[in-house]
Design a protein around this motif. Structure first.
Motif, short mmCIF file in Angstrom:
data_model
loop_
_atom_site.label_atom_id
_atom_site.label_comp_id
_atom_site.label_asym_id
_atom_site.label_seq_id
_atom_site.Cartn_x
_atom_site.Cartn_y
_atom_site.Cartn_z
N THR A 1 -117.65 -48.60 8.91
CA THR A 1 -117.69 -48.02 10.25
C THR A 1 -118.92 -48.50 11.01
O THR A 1 -119.99 -48.71 10.42
CB THR A 1 -117.70 -46.48 10.19
OG1 THR A 1 -118.79 -46.05 9.37
CG2 THR A 1 -116.39 -45.98 9.58
N ARG A 2 -118.79 -48.67 12.33
CA ARG A 2 -119.88 -49.17 13.17
C ARG A 2 -120.75 -48.00 13.62
O ARG A 2 -120.45 -47.36 14.63
CB ARG A 2 -119.31 -49.93 14.36
CG ARG A 2 -118.49 -51.15 13.96
CD ARG A 2 -118.17 -52.03 15.16
NE ARG A 2 -117.33 -53.15 14.79
CZ ARG A 2 -117.76 -54.28 14.24
NH1 ARG A 2 -119.06 -54.43 14.00
NH2 ARG A 2 -116.93 -55.25 13.93
N THR A 3 -121.82 -47.75 12.88
CA THR A 3 -122.71 -46.63 13.19
C THR A 3 -124.14 -47.05 13.46
O THR A 3 -124.94 -46.25 13.94
CB THR A 3 -122.71 -45.62 12.02
OG1 THR A 3 -123.21 -46.28 10.84
CG2 THR A 3 -121.32 -45.07 11.75
N LEU A 4 -124.50 -48.30 13.17
CA LEU A 4 -125.90 -48.71 13.21
C LEU A 4 -126.31 -49.24 14.59
O LEU A 4 -125.63 -50.08 15.18
CB LEU A 4 -126.17 -49.80 12.16
CG LEU A 4 -125.89 -49.40 10.70
CD1 LEU A 4 -126.20 -50.55 9.77
CD2 LEU A 4 -126.69 -48.17 10.32
N LEU B 1 -124.89 -56.84 7.98
CA LEU B 1 -124.51 -55.52 8.49
C LEU B 1 -123.65 -55.62 9.75
O LEU B 1 -123.40 -54.60 10.41
CB LEU B 1 -125.76 -54.70 8.81
CG LEU B 1 -126.72 -54.43 7.65
CD1 LEU B 1 -127.89 -53.59 8.13
CD2 LEU B 1 -126.00 -53.74 6.51
N ALA B 2 -123.16 -56.81 10.08
CA ALA B 2 -122.42 -56.99 11.33
C ALA B 2 -121.21 -56.08 11.43
O ALA B 2 -120.89 -55.59 12.51
CB ALA B 2 -121.99 -58.46 11.47
N ASP B 3 -120.53 -55.84 10.32
CA ASP B 3 -119.32 -55.00 10.34
C ASP B 3 -119.64 -53.51 10.48
O ASP B 3 -118.72 -52.70 10.65
CB ASP B 3 -118.49 -55.22 9.08
CG ASP B 3 -117.84 -56.59 9.06
OD1 ASP B 3 -117.71 -57.20 10.14
OD2 ASP B 3 -117.46 -57.07 7.97
N ARG C 1 -122.95 -56.07 0.44
CA ARG C 1 -122.16 -56.44 1.61
C ARG C 1 -121.75 -57.91 1.57
O ARG C 1 -120.66 -58.27 2.01
CB ARG C 1 -122.94 -56.15 2.89
CG ARG C 1 -122.67 -54.78 3.50
CD ARG C 1 -122.94 -53.67 2.56
NE ARG C 1 -122.66 -52.34 3.13
CZ ARG C 1 -122.86 -51.22 2.48
NH1 ARG C 1 -123.34 -51.23 1.24
NH2 ARG C 1 -122.58 -50.07 3.04
N LEU C 2 -122.63 -58.78 1.08
CA LEU C 2 -122.26 -60.19 0.98
C LEU C 2 -121.14 -60.37 -0.04
O LEU C 2 -120.18 -61.12 0.18
CB LEU C 2 -123.47 -61.03 0.59
CG LEU C 2 -123.23 -62.53 0.49
CD1 LEU C 2 -122.71 -63.08 1.81
CD2 LEU C 2 -124.49 -63.26 0.08
N PRO D 1 -119.84 -62.77 15.09
CA PRO D 1 -120.46 -61.46 14.82
C PRO D 1 -119.75 -60.69 13.71
O PRO D 1 -119.21 -59.61 13.92
CB PRO D 1 -120.30 -60.74 16.18
CG PRO D 1 -119.05 -61.32 16.76
CD PRO D 1 -119.02 -62.77 16.32
N VAL D 2 -119.74 -61.28 12.51
CA VAL D 2 -119.11 -60.64 11.36
C VAL D 2 -120.04 -60.76 10.16
O VAL D 2 -120.96 -61.57 10.14
CB VAL D 2 -117.75 -61.30 11.02
CG1 VAL D 2 -116.72 -60.99 12.11
CG2 VAL D 2 -117.91 -62.81 10.87
#
Length: 438
Positions: free
Chosen positions: A5-8, A212-214, A298-299, A67-68
């Motif tokens: 989820t995009r929270t950052l 952290l793009a996602d 994440r990677l 941007p991913v």
């Protein structure tokens, strides 16, 4: 179905990147760098900062174009070729695997020195377990922990710099502003470059934020800005801190190189400050470990989604916390190798992979913007050709300044990657699986 989820926000991503750098590590590695540069630590950081700034510019361009999540793996894959992209991911994967272990091992070593009755292995396991639990719960919790730990680190660094200034002004034998910390009578370009190659380890936070793009709001704008801000913040902090510490202790000779900062802390602040410094250093390693394990997981998740590595294992998220739990746990298990090896052996892997990936990313900018899209007018000449060439050249210069052990271990890992790529692509006859950017 669980999903990232995009929270950052920008502030949270920058905090993550700076925490990944573990700012207090400038003190923890001061002795080694002082010995390597013959007492010119700030110059080593300046050389590293120049190389990393131009490379960070390339990262910011590629983060805007793609941007991913995936870091150098994504950028090279999409802008040059799938096969080179795989190799870029492979070499940077080595760093992401080993950086958490090195971070935890340094912290465990300091605690073992302070409390020798507790084994180093036990301290290392404690670091691994606590950090793993935080990352499994999720980034929001990790963000809160990092905020507190970063404040403690910055306060310790500020106290160290303040006491160094007080010591220099009280001593009266050295002016407060001098070029000697940058270039003294023992300085030589080869020493500076060797030190700069080691110092670059401290700058890897700008690469880490790309993973952290996602999970970032408006990643096309936020991630490029965060990359530059993290690089600039790290550069200023490392150069300024090492400058005043080098002023307070111009010599590059210490009783114990590994604990040189403790020797300087005692010199400028006495036994009480040594205790505070030790706490700050361990806290810094812990905060950096949280960020490092997050980036590694994440990677692996990005590569798992692509099915380059097992999608069933690496590409899955925890149903409750929506975090890549398998990858987080794997990073913790790999870090247990640290119970059997020392910091130098583990750290020797890291810069080989980082520099190789950085060179790939600089080439990606040239190929994507200059060659493919033919953006060649005005400012674009600097942005998409000259600056990436400078980043490529300076990184290559540091790359060839690495020691032989780093090259040997790095080449072995790269060869393993080429063999696996050959297996994955039926002896290079087809491309690796295509990543799904959802």
């Amino acid at each position: 179905m669980p999903h990232l989820t995009r929270t950052l926000s920008l502030a949270a991503v920058v905090l993550f990147g700076v925490a990944y750098m573990a700012p207090i590590i400038v003190l923890g590695t001061f002795g080694e760098l002082a010995k390597e540069t013959r007492g010119n630590v700030p110059m080593a950081y300046l050389a590293a900062a120049v190389a990393m700034f131009f490379t960070a510019l390339s990262y910011s361009h590629m983060a805007k174009a793609y941007p991913v999540a995936g870091s150098a793996y994504t950028y090279v894959r999409r802008s040059i070729s799938n096969k080179l992209g795989f190799l870029a991911g492979w070499v940077i994967l080595l760093d992401y695997f080993f950086i958490p272990m090195v971070i935890w091992l340094i912290g465990a070593s300091f605690l073992h020195d302070a409390f020798p009755s507790v084994s180093l292995s036990l301290w290392l396991i404690a670091f691994i377990v606590v950090t793993t639990v935080i990352n499994v719960i999720g980034l929001e919790f990790a963000k809160s922990v990092n905020s507190l730990l970063m404040i403690i680190q910055i306060l310790i660094i500020a106290a160290f710099v303040t006491l160094s200034i007080h010591y220099v002004t009280t001593d009266g034998t050295t002016p407060l502003f001098s070029l000697k910390p940058f270039w003294n009578e023992y300085a030589h370009l080869s020493y500076i470059l060797a030190g700069g190659a080691v110092a670059c380890y401290s700058f890897l936070g700008f690469d880490a934020v790309t993973t952290l793009a996602d999970e970032t709001k408006d990643p096309q704008k936020t991630i490029p800005r965060a990359i530059i801000l993290v690089t600039l913040a790290g550069s200023v902090l490392f150069i300024v801190t090492s400058y005043f510490v080098q002023l307070a202790h111009p010599s590059f000779i210490f009783q114990h190189i590994d604990s040189a900062a403790i020797e300087i802390a005692k010199k400028i602040g006495g036994d009480v400050f040594v205790s505070f410094f030790l706490i700050g250093l361990v806290v810094g390693q812990f905060a950096s470990g949280v960020s490092a394990q997050t980036s590694a997981s994440r990677l692996l998740y990005a590569m798992g989604k692509d099915n380059v590595i097992s999608k069933n294992f690496f590409g899955k998220l925890n149903n409750r916390f929506s975090t890549p739990t398998n990858n987080i746990l794997l990073c913790g298990v790999i870090a247990l190798i640290g119970t059997q090896i020392d910091v130098l052996t583990a750290a020797s892997f890291i810069n080989f992979g980082a520099f190789l990936a950085f060179m790939f990313v600089n080439l990606s900018v040239i190929n994507h913007f200059w060659v493919r899209e033919k953006q060649r007018s005005g400012w674009q000449i600097l942005s998409y050709l000259i600056f990436p060439v400078i980043g490529l050249g300076t990184t290559f210069w540091l790359f060839i300044s690495l020691d032989k052990l780093a090259f040997t271990l790095g080449i072995i890992w790269l060869c393993l990657g080429i063999i696996y790529l050959a297996f994955l692509t039926n002896m290079f006859k087809k491309d690796p699986p295509e990543m799904q950017f959802d």
